[in-house]
Enzyme design. Structure first.
Site, mmCIF file in Angstrom:
data_model
loop_
_atom_site.group_PDB
_atom_site.id
_atom_site.type_symbol
_atom_site.label_atom_id
_atom_site.label_comp_id
_atom_site.label_asym_id
_atom_site.label_seq_id
_atom_site.Cartn_x
_atom_site.Cartn_y
_atom_site.Cartn_z
ATOM 1 N N CYS A 324 122.526 -45.341 -0.070
ATOM 2 C CA CYS A 324 122.766 -45.871 1.278
ATOM 3 C C CYS A 324 121.659 -46.851 1.667
ATOM 4 O O CYS A 324 121.604 -47.311 2.798
ATOM 5 C CB CYS A 324 122.874 -44.742 2.300
ATOM 6 N N GLU A 358 126.065 -49.829 1.405
ATOM 7 C CA GLU A 358 126.120 -48.670 0.511
ATOM 8 C C GLU A 358 126.533 -49.211 -0.851
ATOM 9 O O GLU A 358 127.396 -50.090 -0.939
ATOM 10 C CB GLU A 358 127.148 -47.660 1.023
#
Length: 366
Positions: A324, A358
């Site tokens: 992330c 991400e």
């Protein structure tokens, strides 16, 4: 972008910018063009948290501007699911003229699913009593009469009142199979469900034909480990948060999966156990040496992998890494690329219209 307006006409441009940025960041490690997975342009967030502002007789949701810290009134939130938007209106209507539910209410948290279930948590700066429970039950019943499948929770210091339950069950179609995932209030869940489906299907695709077992660190409610179980002989997964472990155990049973073992311990502790540095009582009955883990899956927090875990994952022929925060991924790759090369690269637009990215990489030993 404002909370009540998404620049949907700019979606393609913001996604293209992320692709260029990710390719540039990954250039020292790979010349692959990222596989790109798009988000819905609106109503993609399945959870949202808002402060509640009391303005005379009025009451409304607010968020704070990240730069100026000024308050922004939010009556609708197109980034969030349509169910959250319905609930925002219904909750304000139900609470505004109710002194018991309104007094000292400072925040409302929403968690929803694609299967149209919701948990709504009301947070207070006061003690919650039986009178609060009665009024909250009446509100819940009124919401359900509007065909809103909702569970209410009251929270205050050292207090949590569940009117029914503190979880909802998500159902996701993943590569031709429906997966059931219990999601617990105040625990981590993937915020963008449509994106989560694409991440799971990509992870399945890059691990098809795998040999041996899978080891997963930071497994949460079993989101990835349960979906990936069909590609491996066995799956061994670690997680530290008790509610997530309990949800993962439920999900194993709900999905009739018999080849996944969840262990409650930190990644750092598991590294020590695997290396024989320490013994742990909670590992009794689990023969770590019997696992032939040829693939390790990591989905670490924003800070990335710590140095010890970096060294540990290098011992595995294949590393599947969901990140992330590509900046910490690249920092980890400075070490991992000494022993492994990037075979697959994906960009998942989990948070449209923000700078956040991400991404996923599959690394194989050189």
């Amino acid at each position: 972008m404002t909370p009540e307006h998404l620049p949907t006409e700019q979606y393609e441009a913001q996604l293209a910018e992320k692709v260029v940025r990710l390719q540039s960041m990954m250039a020292p490690f790979s010349d692959l063009v990222p596989e790109v997975f798009r988000s819905p342009v609106s109503h993609y967030r399945m959870r949202a948290e808002f402060r509640i502002w009391h303005d005379g007789d009025d009451l409304y949701h607010i968020i704070f501007d990240q730069q100026t810290k000024s308050r922004i009134r939010v009556d609708s939130f197109p980034a969030a699911s349509e169910l959250i938007n319905q609930l925002m209106t219904a909750m304000i209507a139900g609470v505004r003229n109710n002194p018991v539910l309104r007094h000292k209410l400072f925040q409302i948290d929403y968690l929803t699913t694609l299967s149209n279930q919701a948990v709504v948590s009301l947070l207070y700066h006061k003690k919650l009593d039986d009178e609060w429970r009665q009024e909250a039950e009446a509100l819940r019943d009124a919401l359900r009469a509007q065909n809103l499948n909702v569970h209410l929770i009251g929270r205050a210091t050292k207090t949590k009142i569940e009117l029914d339950q503190d979880y909802i069950d998500e159902r996701l179609p993943v590569a031709g199979k429906e997966m059931i995932y219990r999601q617990v209030e105040n625990s981590f869940t993937q915020p963008n469900a449509a994106m989560n489906i694409q991440m799971l299907e990509w992870a399945l695709d890059v691990t098809k034909g795998s040999k041996g077992d899978l080891l997963e660190l930071y497994c949460g409610n079993g989101n990835f480990s349960l979906a990936l179980a069909r590609n491996f002989d066995r799956v061994l997964a670690t997680e530290i948060a008790k509610p997530s472990v309990a949800a993962a155990q439920y999900n194993i049973a709900a999905n009739h999966i018999d080849n996944v073992q969840i262990i409650r311990m930190a990644a750092e502790e598991f590294t020590q156990a695997m290396n024989g540095v320490r013994e742990f009582n909670r590992l009794q009955g689990i023969d770590l040496k019997s696992y032939q883990c040829e693939t390790i899956f990591v989905d670490p927090p924003r800070s990335g992998l710590d140095g010890e875990t970096e060294k540990m994952v290098q011992a595995y022929p294949r590393i599947l890494y969901i990140s992330c925060n590509p900046e910490t991924l690249c920092k980890n790759l400075e070490t991992l690329s000494q022993t492994h090369k990037v075979e697959r690269l994906a960009l998942f637009d989990q948070f449209p219209y923000t700078h956040h990215m991400e991404c996923g990489v599959l690394l194989t030993a050189k």
